[in-house]
Design a protein around this motif. Structure first.
Motif: not given
Length: 386
Positions: A169-184, A224-228
């Motif tokens: 399905g459609p590809i979506t990309v996000a960056h600059g995320l700061r979600d602790p659960a996602l980092l775990d 900073g530090a973040s997730l994509a």
């Protein structure tokens, strides 16, 4: 004649406003220190989390000459945050050379282990890190040049993107995320990968996980530090944790869905992160040490660092002798194996803050290496055909 170099060891929080102002000025004005790992923000945050954290303040007379953030494990010294950090050295003004050997001597280190030293050094061997430098015109200009130079590779990735979208399905990309659960989730994926590979799990000690969370939790104006992330439809296909400061973006911990490897989701995420972050003004994207095949298609500049172990005279190879000796008794020889084991020991020593933890890590590493070598010896020899 330059005054004799002196050192004072302090906690990061003991540095005054004048010291931190010098640190900030030197790390932003010296081109060799542009990596986020040299920023005061990194050292200040990491010092709260890393066991044995301290800062060496070098002075010539009454003048501050440089700073070296580090951590101690018994009599051994590593850069602050090791084995996580890819770059380290003395934060100093242009023209001030405080060499690796000077640091080891002044810190009275039994052993100073550095895998990515930037600055003056006579010890160790040169290694290369690689970066993609975007022109001022941004990502599109960089991509046009790369696609011209490596047309087959990037056309393949464009096809992979279409295939991924057709399947999920459609590809979506996000960056600059700061979600602790996602980092775990990312950390758990990396830890499982280390264990499958027989490598030391750098996240098992706890403080390394805390370090990534602490860095991500503080979004500062120029650091900073973040997730994509990349999703295909509702499915998470790739994720990466990065560190960034100024115009420098350092790719740090990536992971992707193995069942989708044919579609290269990790590579696609790196490309999209460069496009999105490039639009925000980032111009240098650091891929760390060379080695992985895909990096050559991205990078257009390099930086030379040194990997070295500086021993106090007369101590010899005390640290690694126990680990290397375990394999020597099995008849294994060779500098390549010794180098590999030295790196493995450096990781264990940096992660494990207690002697018992280091002993357990060394025993596991020795057993793992012995099993791999035994399996290699049992493998059938390849027959060369004329």
């Amino acid at each position: 004649m330059a005054e004799t170099l002196q050192v004072e060891i302090v906690k990061a929080e003991a540095l005054d406003a004048a010291d931190t102002a010098l640190w900030r000025a030197w790390s932003t004005s010296n081109p060799a220190l542009r990596s986020p790992y040299f920023r005061w923000d990194y050292a200040e945050i990491a010092s709260r989390v890393c066991p044995g954290a301290a800062v060496a303040v070098f002075r010539r007379g009454r003048e501050t000459a440089g700073f070296f953030p580090h951590q101690r494990r018994g009599g051994s010294v590593q850069p602050l945050g090791a084995p996580m950090n890819d770059y380290h050295g003395v934060i100093a003004p242009i023209g001030e050379e405080i060499g690796l050997e000077d640091v080891a001597r002044l810190l009275k280190a039994r052993r100073l282990n550095v895998p990515g030293w930037i600055g003056a050094a006579q010890t160790g061997e040169a290694r290369t890190t690689v970066q993609a430098a975007l022109p001022e015109e941004g990502f599109d200009a960089w991509y046009a040049e790369r696609r011209t130079t490596f047309g087959k590779f990037f056309k393949d990735k464009e096809r992979a993107r279409r295939s991924l979208e057709a399947e999920l399905g459609p590809i979506t990309v996000a960056h600059g995320l700061r979600d602790p659960a996602l980092l775990d989730h990312l950390i758990d994926l990396k830890a499982a990968q280390y264990r499958r590979s027989g490598l030391h799990d750098i996240f098992a000690c706890g403080w390394t996980r805390d370090l990534l969370h602490a860095l991500m939790a503080e979004a500062r104006p120029d650091f900073g530090a973040s997730l994509a992330t990349m999703h295909g439809g509702d499915k998470l296909t790739a994720i990466e944790f990065s560190l960034h400061a100024g115009r420098h973006y350092h790719f740090w911990f990536p992971a992707y869905e193995p069942s989708l490897a044919r579609c290269s989701p990790g590579i696609l995420l790196s490309m999209d992160t460069m496009r999105l972050a490039g639009a925000e003004g980032f111009r240098t994207f650091d891929f760390g040490f060379e080695g992985e095949h895909y990096k050559k298609y991205f990078v257009n500049q390099t930086q030379t660092v040194r990997e070295a172990v500086v021993m106090r005279p007369g101590l010899g190879r005390v640290a690694t002798d126990a680990l290397v000796g375990a394999l020597d008794r099995t008849g294994v020889r060779g500098e390549a194996i010794r180098a590999s084991l030295r790196r493995r020991w450096a990781t264990i020593e940096a992660c494990e803050a207690t002697p018992a933890g280091r002993l357990r890590g060394a025993a596991v590493a020795a057993r793992s290496a012995a099993v791999k070598i035994a399996a290699r010896r049992k493998a059938p020899a390849r027959v060369a055909h004329a």
